[in-house]
Design a protein around this motif. Sequence first.
Motif, PDB file in Angstrom:
ATOM      1  N   GLY A 119       0.823  -1.208   0.000  1.00  0.00           N
ATOM      2  CA  GLY A 119       0.000   0.000   0.000  1.00  0.00           C
ATOM      3  C   GLY A 119       0.858   1.258   0.000  1.00  0.00           C
ATOM      4  O   GLY A 119       2.068   1.223  -0.255  1.00  0.00           O
ATOM      5  N   GLN A 120       0.225   2.371   0.331  1.00  0.00           N
ATOM      6  CA  GLN A 120       0.954   3.644   0.314  1.00  0.00           C
ATOM      7  C   GLN A 120       1.915   3.715   1.496  1.00  0.00           C
ATOM      8  O   GLN A 120       1.597   3.320   2.624  1.00  0.00           O
ATOM      9  N   VAL A 121       3.096   4.238   1.226  1.00  0.00           N
ATOM     10  CA  VAL A 121       4.141   4.356   2.238  1.00  0.00           C
ATOM     11  C   VAL A 121       3.966   5.665   2.992  1.00  0.00           C
ATOM     12  O   VAL A 121       3.721   6.717   2.387  1.00  0.00           O
ATOM     13  N   ASP A 122       4.086   5.592   4.308  1.00  0.00           N
ATOM     14  CA  ASP A 122       4.037   6.801   5.131  1.00  0.00           C
ATOM     15  C   ASP A 122       5.416   7.445   5.086  1.00  0.00           C
ATOM     16  O   ASP A 122       6.290   7.143   5.896  1.00  0.00           O
ATOM     17  N   ALA A 123       5.596   8.350   4.129  1.00  0.00           N
ATOM     18  CA  ALA A 123       6.909   8.939   3.883  1.00  0.00           C
ATOM     19  C   ALA A 123       6.975  10.326   4.512  1.00  0.00           C
ATOM     20  O   ALA A 123       6.395  11.287   3.992  1.00  0.00           O
ATOM     21  N   VAL A 124       7.675  10.428   5.614  1.00  0.00           N
ATOM     22  CA  VAL A 124       7.812  11.709   6.315  1.00  0.00           C
ATOM     23  C   VAL A 124       8.705  12.642   5.496  1.00  0.00           C
ATOM     24  O   VAL A 124       9.765  12.248   5.028  1.00  0.00           O
ATOM     25  N   GLY A 125       8.244  13.879   5.314  1.00  0.00           N
ATOM     26  CA  GLY A 125       9.027  14.879   4.596  1.00  0.00           C
ATOM     27  C   GLY A 125       8.848  14.864   3.097  1.00  0.00           C
ATOM     28  O   GLY A 125       9.560  15.579   2.382  1.00  0.00           O
ATOM     29  N   SER A 126       7.909  14.061   2.609  1.00  0.00           N
ATOM     30  CA  SER A 126       7.733  13.946   1.154  1.00  0.00           C
ATOM     31  C   SER A 126       6.748  14.961   0.588  1.00  0.00           C
ATOM     32  O   SER A 126       6.456  14.922  -0.615  1.00  0.00           O
ATOM     33  N   THR A 127       6.220  15.839   1.417  1.00  0.00           N
ATOM     34  CA  THR A 127       5.264  16.836   0.929  1.00  0.00           C
ATOM     35  C   THR A 127       5.869  18.234   1.060  1.00  0.00           C
ATOM     36  O   THR A 127       6.730  18.486   1.902  1.00  0.00           O
ATOM     37  N   GLY A 128       5.386  19.114   0.205  1.00  0.00           N
ATOM     38  CA  GLY A 128       5.833  20.502   0.269  1.00  0.00           C
ATOM     39  C   GLY A 128       7.298  20.692  -0.075  1.00  0.00           C
ATOM     40  O   GLY A 128       7.960  21.576   0.478  1.00  0.00           O
ATOM     41  N   ILE A 129       7.813  19.906  -1.001  1.00  0.00           N
ATOM     42  CA  ILE A 129       9.213  20.037  -1.413  1.00  0.00           C
ATOM     43  C   ILE A 129       9.331  21.248  -2.330  1.00  0.00           C
ATOM     44  O   ILE A 129       8.728  21.284  -3.416  1.00  0.00           O
ATOM     45  N   ALA A 130      10.079  22.259  -1.905  1.00  0.00           N
ATOM     46  CA  ALA A 130      10.185  23.510  -2.664  1.00  0.00           C
ATOM     47  C   ALA A 130      11.177  23.351  -3.811  1.00  0.00           C
ATOM     48  O   ALA A 130      12.246  22.753  -3.647  1.00  0.00           O
ATOM     49  N   ILE A 131      10.797  23.911  -4.962  1.00  0.00           N
ATOM     50  CA  ILE A 131      11.654  23.876  -6.143  1.00  0.00           C
ATOM     51  C   ILE A 131      11.692  25.285  -6.731  1.00  0.00           C
ATOM     52  O   ILE A 131      10.657  25.834  -7.128  1.00  0.00           O
ATOM     53  N   ALA A 132      12.852  25.871  -6.773  1.00  0.00           N
ATOM     54  CA  ALA A 132      12.994  27.220  -7.320  1.00  0.00           C
ATOM     55  C   ALA A 132      12.744  27.210  -8.818  1.00  0.00           C
ATOM     56  O   ALA A 132      12.888  26.183  -9.491  1.00  0.00           O
ATOM     57  N   GLY A 133      12.336  28.364  -9.339  1.00  0.00           N
ATOM     58  CA  GLY A 133      12.131  28.475 -10.769  1.00  0.00           C
ATOM     59  C   GLY A 133      13.426  28.260 -11.535  1.00  0.00           C
ATOM     60  O   GLY A 133      14.502  28.679 -11.111  1.00  0.00           O
ATOM     61  N   GLY A 134      13.331  27.551 -12.666  1.00  0.00           N
ATOM     62  CA  GLY A 134      14.512  27.306 -13.476  1.00  0.00           C
ATOM     63  C   GLY A 134      15.542  26.426 -12.820  1.00  0.00           C
ATOM     64  O   GLY A 134      16.753  26.638 -12.981  1.00  0.00           O
TER      65      GLY A 134
END
Length: 540
Positions: free
Chosen positions: A270-285
Amino acid sequence: MSDDRTGPDEQPIDAAAQADDEALDPTRDDASDEAPDAATTAEPESESEPEPEPEPEPEDAGDVDTNATGADDVDLATDVTATDREAAAIEAAERARALEPRTVGLWGVRAAAGIATLAIGVLAVLAAPSLPTVQADARIASVAPDAPAETRVCAGPLLGIGDASGDAGAVAALAQPSLNGYFEESASIAFDEGDGAATVLQGPGVGGAEALGVDTTTAAGVAASACTEPATSQWLVGGATTTGRTSVLTVANPGTAATSVDVSIFGPEGQVDAVGSTGIAIAGGSVAVVDLAAFAPGLAAPVVQVTSSGGPVTVHLQHTVVRTLQPGGVDVVDSTQASTDLAIPGVIIGEPTGLQTREGFADAVPALRVLAGESTTATVTTIADGDEPIAATLDLVGGQVQEIDLSGLAPGTYAFTIEADVPIVAAARQVRVDGDAIDLDWVAGQSAWLDGTTTMPVTAGEDGRVHVLSLSDEPTTVTIGDDEVELAPGAFRTLPVEEGVTFVEGRDVVLAVTFSGSAGIAGYAITPRIAAREGIDVVL
């Protein structure tokens, strides 16, 4: 007295609205506090009778409450001698009556003059010659916007995690790719870790693909990948994070504004409870590099979903295998989309090796990996060139990845279709074994059929082939460069292809390119171009 007071239960009145109401109200008299209406003032019964002398008015007569309703007050209003102001009002009314005959006469003269003028105008129009009739036809123009500037982002160099010094988080480029494509403009966006950059291609009908090869003590094999379109939601089917397996997720943001992504990981349980996998910021370019093992270690059959909460992004999954100290293949996995109907063309099945019976070699055999969002029964159809399709059912548990061994198929090249009543994602792993050298490649399931013309880039590689699967119920023709290929309904064909860029035209077909030789095995899907926007008719 003035009427501008507001009772305790009344709402305040807008000044402009009150002014409009007062102007439209013919019964309102702004001077009501100073003089009664002349029309309601009692007149003498006869003009011949002498008018009685008015009695002196009290100084505070103007403050008398005119709203009193007592019987004595009513008698006063009708019988007392008129005050000076009443007399003035009566006199004004008499003067107005004296002017009425003159006013009526004046209006009568004006009306007669107007009627005469109208009659003369009518006669003039009737006497004039007939005027020509002019009828303007509406001008209609078809306006078609310029073709949209398509964008595709390539995977970039093959990355490795960790180095000889023992730094497990070190990121380094293991091999640089070569690019074949059709585009007007290109730009590079740098990785936020390690060396190298991803290439962004733009222009109408843009298309591109990259190929690379590596042969070191830590990685060996070839990989090819398509330059894919940015999207806000996409899936990656392939890779592993078990011992000796490295899966690196690259997320490219070709826009100028920053965005953030959520990474959801699914496995056989099933789905893995992955801590820290949300809200990963990516700068433009820029391109973010994520080690999948940091979120889900020890996962043999992962499926990854990446969703963006800002601008669209492009994702790839770079996969390397090392068994003990022996490199076991490399791959770059392209993204796909979920659908109830998927097609996977061009899966090469080699001679049986029996490697799957050895420890650590479970991923050295061909397989089909599938994930459904909800529990369902899917229909998997296996198609070989010249053979009758074989359909089978597959029970899927929602949210759990299932992998089916394909090593029982006879050697050859196959296509697969998968149908379900809920959205699914899938990919097929093809493997090449050449002595001790093992390489692998994941062919992503396609959810969009070719409908028109698209660009087909072919990278450098051994024994290049293009695989064409018809999904039409009728015979169809596919044009590949200068060659026309006739396909029966549901037919599957494999054709040789040369390095370069060509164009494909057809309807209801899917295509994939593969390479297979002594260096390894690789391939990618040919995804349709963005549909051109249709013109509209505009009345000028």
